[in-house]
Design an enzyme around this catalytic site. Structure first.
Site, PDB file in Angstrom:
ATOM      1  CE  LYS A  66     -17.749  -9.283 144.063  1.00  0.00           C
ATOM      2  NZ  LYS A  66     -16.471  -9.690 144.704  1.00  0.00           N
ATOM      3  NE  ARG A  98     -21.911 -12.362 147.102  1.00  0.00           N
ATOM      4  CZ  ARG A  98     -20.867 -11.706 147.562  1.00  0.00           C
ATOM      5  NH1 ARG A  98     -19.874 -12.345 148.063  1.00  0.00           N
ATOM      6  NH2 ARG A  98     -20.838 -10.433 147.540  1.00  0.00           N
ATOM      7  NE  ARG A 152     -12.390  -3.822 150.590  1.00  0.00           N
ATOM      8  CZ  ARG A 152     -13.168  -4.779 150.103  1.00  0.00           C
ATOM      9  NH1 ARG A 152     -13.698  -4.647 148.907  1.00  0.00           N
ATOM     10  NH2 ARG A 152     -13.405  -5.856 150.807  1.00  0.00           N
ATOM     11  NE  ARG A 180     -16.253  -5.152 153.006  1.00  0.00           N
ATOM     12  CZ  ARG A 180     -16.530  -5.730 151.840  1.00  0.00           C
ATOM     13  NH1 ARG A 180     -16.612  -4.997 150.744  1.00  0.00           N
ATOM     14  NH2 ARG A 180     -16.700  -7.024 151.758  1.00  0.00           N
ATOM     15  NE  ARG A 191     -15.176 -11.115 152.375  1.00  0.00           N
ATOM     16  CZ  ARG A 191     -14.348 -10.069 152.271  1.00  0.00           C
ATOM     17  NH1 ARG A 191     -13.495  -9.789 153.248  1.00  0.00           N
ATOM     18  NH2 ARG A 191     -14.371  -9.315 151.203  1.00  0.00           N
TER      19      ARG A 191
END
Ligand code: AP5
Ligand code: MG
Ligand code: ZN
Length: 215
Positions: free
Chosen positions: A13, A88, A127, A160, A171
């Site tokens: 996203k 969401r 990431r 992160r 999540r």
């Protein structure tokens, strides 16, 4: 162009909205980025949001609805916006509809990125994000020119806080339980554009742009 990007954690996203932001010249609005900035600055909202985010749970609807309502009224949204990670939940989607009616605006499309679970975990664990400018990378799929250093600003690249196995699992659960029903919500509204997000970053971008032209 008024867009929503929908998809599970790691679907791309953020990556795709930054490219769409450049392409259309309209701002990306990431509730995750706004919340992380609030946590970093220890604002009252950040302090409230932190425990939810650290656990991999959604922050309460009223907090994020308030953020987006205010953000959409800023002048840079006059020609459009790209919502990344909002709405969401169904109540968030309903609240967005109300805000858009008040602003006399309509959604053009809801882009839903489809990526299989193994690829999601690989994307999240690899990431890296620049501590200074926030630019995103992937150690394998989108590496910086020099290891650990942002190619754009020279800042340090970090992982992160919520990109660790247990939080990732939570999540994913939150996505399936609370966010996945929005696919049907927007399909019924005639806005859903389902996109295969499994190919490379540039190819996915092209698929989105082609899909938007046709819709
Ligand atoms: P948020 O920051 O939105 O996190 P998320 O939804 O878990 O999504 P991510 O940012 O992890 O993934 P992404 O889809 O943006 O993937 P990316 O492009 O980085 O939210 C964080 C938290 O904030 C939530 O858990 C919640 O607590 C709270 N929150 C936020 N919004 C909320 C809301 N509306 N309501 C309530 N709470 C809210 O890509 C991932 C990696 O893959 C990158 O390394 C990238 O380089 C790589 N990559 C991307 N595309 C490709 C590709 N095509 N091929 C190979 N690699 C790729
Ligand atoms: Mg993101
Ligand atoms: Zn940087």
């Amino acid at each position: 162009m008024n867009l929503i990007l929908l998809g599970p954690p790691g679907a791309g996203k953020g990556t795709q909205s930054v490219l769409l932001e450049k392409h259309f010249g309209i701002p990306q609005i990431s509730t995750g980025d706004i919340l992380r900035a609030a946590v970093k600055a220890s604002t009252p909202m950040g302090v409230k949001a932190k425990s939810f985010m650290d656990a991999g749970n959604l922050v309460p609807d009223e907090v994020v609805v308030g953020i987006v309502r205010e953000r959409l009224q800023e002048s840079d949204c006059a020609n459009g916006f790209i919502l990344d990670g909002f709405p969401r939940t169904v109540p968030q989607a309903d609240a967005l509809n109300e805000s858009l009616v008040q602003l006399s605006r309509e959604l053009d499309a809801v882009v839903s990125l489809q990526v299989d679970i193994h690829a999601l975990v690989e994307r999240l664990t690899g990431r890296r994000t620049c501590k200074e400018c926030g630019k995103g990378y992937h150690v394998t799929f989108d590496p910086p020119a020099a290891d650990g250093t942002c190619s754009a600003c020279g800042g340090e690249l970090v992982q992160r806080d919520d990109d660790h196995e247990e939080t990732i699992r939570r999540r994913m659960q939150a996505y399936h339980q609370q966010t996945a029903p929005l696919e049907e919500y927007y399909r019924l509204a005639g806005l859903l554009l389902t996109v295969d997000g499994m190919s490379g970053i540039e190819d996915v971008q092209q698929t989105i742009l082609t899909g938007l032209q046709a819709s």
